[in-house]
Design a protein around this motif. Structure first.
Motif, PDB file in Angstrom:
ATOM      1  N   MET A  65       0.838  -1.172   0.000  1.00 53.79           N
ATOM      2  CA  MET A  65       0.000   0.000   0.000  1.00 53.79           C
ATOM      3  C   MET A  65       0.882   1.233   0.000  1.00 53.79           C
ATOM      4  O   MET A  65       1.853   1.307   0.744  1.00 53.79           O
ATOM      5  CB  MET A  65      -0.906  -0.011   1.235  1.00 53.79           C
ATOM      6  N   GLU A  66       0.525   2.184  -0.820  1.00 60.00           N
ATOM      7  CA  GLU A  66       1.253   3.447  -0.873  1.00 60.00           C
ATOM      8  C   GLU A  66       0.566   4.471   0.018  1.00 60.00           C
ATOM      9  O   GLU A  66      -0.666   4.500   0.113  1.00 60.00           O
ATOM     10  CB  GLU A  66       1.326   3.962  -2.305  1.00 60.00           C
ATOM     11  N   VAL A  67       1.355   5.326   0.639  1.00 56.66           N
ATOM     12  CA  VAL A  67       0.861   6.351   1.548  1.00 56.66           C
ATOM     13  C   VAL A  67       1.465   7.686   1.131  1.00 56.66           C
ATOM     14  O   VAL A  67       2.687   7.821   1.089  1.00 56.66           O
ATOM     15  CB  VAL A  67       1.249   6.036   3.012  1.00 56.66           C
ATOM     16  N   VAL A  68       0.612   8.661   0.816  1.00 55.38           N
ATOM     17  CA  VAL A  68       1.075   9.987   0.431  1.00 55.38           C
ATOM     18  C   VAL A  68       0.463  11.006   1.387  1.00 55.38           C
ATOM     19  O   VAL A  68      -0.761  11.078   1.538  1.00 55.38           O
ATOM     20  CB  VAL A  68       0.668  10.327  -1.025  1.00 55.38           C
ATOM     21  N   VAL A  69       1.328  11.777   2.040  1.00 48.98           N
ATOM     22  CA  VAL A  69       0.869  12.798   2.984  1.00 48.98           C
ATOM     23  C   VAL A  69       0.950  14.156   2.304  1.00 48.98           C
ATOM     24  O   VAL A  69       1.969  14.519   1.738  1.00 48.98           O
ATOM     25  CB  VAL A  69       1.728  12.794   4.272  1.00 48.98           C
ATOM     26  N   ASN A  70      -0.149  14.892   2.367  1.00 53.27           N
ATOM     27  CA  ASN A  70      -0.213  16.250   1.834  1.00 53.27           C
ATOM     28  C   ASN A  70      -0.772  17.137   2.944  1.00 53.27           C
ATOM     29  O   ASN A  70      -1.992  17.165   3.147  1.00 53.27           O
ATOM     30  CB  ASN A  70      -1.093  16.290   0.578  1.00 53.27           C
ATOM     31  N   ASN A  71       0.107  17.808   3.660  1.00 56.22           N
ATOM     32  CA  ASN A  71      -0.265  18.599   4.843  1.00 56.22           C
ATOM     33  C   ASN A  71      -0.957  17.701   5.860  1.00 56.22           C
ATOM     34  O   ASN A  71      -0.339  16.802   6.384  1.00 56.22           O
ATOM     35  CB  ASN A  71      -1.105  19.810   4.456  1.00 56.22           C
ATOM     36  N   SER A  72      -2.252  17.930   6.120  1.00 57.37           N
ATOM     37  CA  SER A  72      -2.953  17.116   7.118  1.00 57.37           C
ATOM     38  C   SER A  72      -3.881  16.093   6.474  1.00 57.37           C
ATOM     39  O   SER A  72      -4.803  15.595   7.111  1.00 57.37           O
ATOM     40  CB  SER A  72      -3.740  18.021   8.078  1.00 57.37           C
ATOM     41  N   SER A  73      -3.616  15.768   5.216  1.00 56.49           N
ATOM     42  CA  SER A  73      -4.379  14.726   4.519  1.00 56.49           C
ATOM     43  C   SER A  73      -3.462  13.558   4.185  1.00 56.49           C
ATOM     44  O   SER A  73      -2.282  13.748   3.905  1.00 56.49           O
ATOM     45  CB  SER A  73      -4.972  15.273   3.217  1.00 56.49           C
ATOM     46  N   VAL A  74      -4.046  12.359   4.214  1.00 58.54           N
ATOM     47  CA  VAL A  74      -3.298  11.163   3.863  1.00 58.54           C
ATOM     48  C   VAL A  74      -4.073  10.434   2.777  1.00 58.54           C
ATOM     49  O   VAL A  74      -5.253  10.132   2.945  1.00 58.54           O
ATOM     50  CB  VAL A  74      -3.092  10.226   5.072  1.00 58.54           C
ATOM     51  N   GLU A  75      -3.394  10.175   1.670  1.00 57.34           N
ATOM     52  CA  GLU A  75      -4.006   9.444   0.558  1.00 57.34           C
ATOM     53  C   GLU A  75      -3.365   8.072   0.469  1.00 57.34           C
ATOM     54  O   GLU A  75      -2.137   7.948   0.434  1.00 57.34           O
ATOM     55  CB  GLU A  75      -3.795  10.206  -0.746  1.00 57.34           C
ATOM     56  N   PHE A  76      -4.219   7.052   0.445  1.00 58.61           N
ATOM     57  CA  PHE A  76      -3.754   5.671   0.368  1.00 58.61           C
ATOM     58  C   PHE A  76      -4.072   5.124  -1.021  1.00 58.61           C
ATOM     59  O   PHE A  76      -5.072   5.505  -1.630  1.00 58.61           O
ATOM     60  CB  PHE A  76      -4.455   4.812   1.422  1.00 58.61           C
ATOM     61  N   SER A  77      -3.226   4.219  -1.506  1.00 62.88           N
ATOM     62  CA  SER A  77      -3.508   3.563  -2.779  1.00 62.88           C
ATOM     63  C   SER A  77      -2.973   2.140  -2.739  1.00 62.88           C
ATOM     64  O   SER A  77      -2.103   1.818  -1.933  1.00 62.88           O
ATOM     65  CB  SER A  77      -2.901   4.345  -3.944  1.00 62.88           C
ATOM     66  N   GLY A  78      -3.526   1.307  -3.612  1.00 62.32           N
ATOM     67  CA  GLY A  78      -3.109  -0.086  -3.666  1.00 62.32           C
ATOM     68  C   GLY A  78      -4.100  -0.987  -2.967  1.00 62.32           C
ATOM     69  O   GLY A  78      -5.316  -0.806  -3.074  1.00 62.32           O
TER      70      GLY A  78
END
Length: 168
Positions: A1-14
């Motif tokens: 699973m990929e985890v991308v943090v953008n300020n106070s948001s977290v986007e998951f993929s996979g």
């Protein structure tokens, strides 16, 4: 699973399963909480194709470690909405802002998934027995609900005070 943090948001993929890196997920959440002044973060699972029971259990345990903050789920895919409805998945520290829902277009016999915002397209109410929502397709055609509203929105009606902002 990929985890991308953008300020106070977290986007998951996979995929969320037994092979997902728990440490990577925890670090992403820690970073998002550190970036958030009010200790509220947004969690976006829209790019997670599916999860199995091992992944869901791991996620539940990870989230339970972050007792000082609040999480708002956004762009929630169907598999996760279904999880909200079959368990006590949502705690006092979690809310849902927007969910994906399936619709059917009888004019051209197609299906579309649309993003619905709670409090906007989905009113916060105690029952969805007689609820109907007609949306437009990307081509401007009428779409019909392709799910059972009372079951799909159960997580809202069973937590009505929280979603109306009345819960402590």
């Amino acid at each position: 699973m990929e985890v991308v943090v953008n300020n106070s948001s977290v986007e998951f993929s996979g995929l969320l399963n037994e092979e997902s890196s728990i440490e990577k997920i925890k670090k992403g959440l820690e970073q998002a909480f550190a970036n958030s002044k009010d200790k509220i973060i947004r969690l976006d699972f829209s790019k997670v194709k599916r999860a199995n029971s091992c992944g869901i259990l791991a996620w539940y345990k990870i989230l339970d470690e972050f007792k000082d903050g609040k999480c708002i789920y956004i762009n929630v895919p169907r598999w996760l909405v279904e999880q909200f409805n079959i368990s006590d998945f949502l705690s006092e520290r979690t809310l849902v802002e927007s969910i994906q829902a399936n619709f059917y277009c009888p004019s051209n016999d197609t299906h579309e998934t649309l993003l619905l915002t709670l409090g906007k397209e989905i009113p916060i109410q105690e029952s969805y027995d007689d609820f109907n929502l007609v949306m437009k397709s990307k081509d401007g055609l009428d779409l019909e609900i392709d799910f059972e509203p009372n079951e799909y929105f159960y997580f809202i009606s069973s937590n009505i005070k929280r979603f109306k902002g009345e819960a402590a």
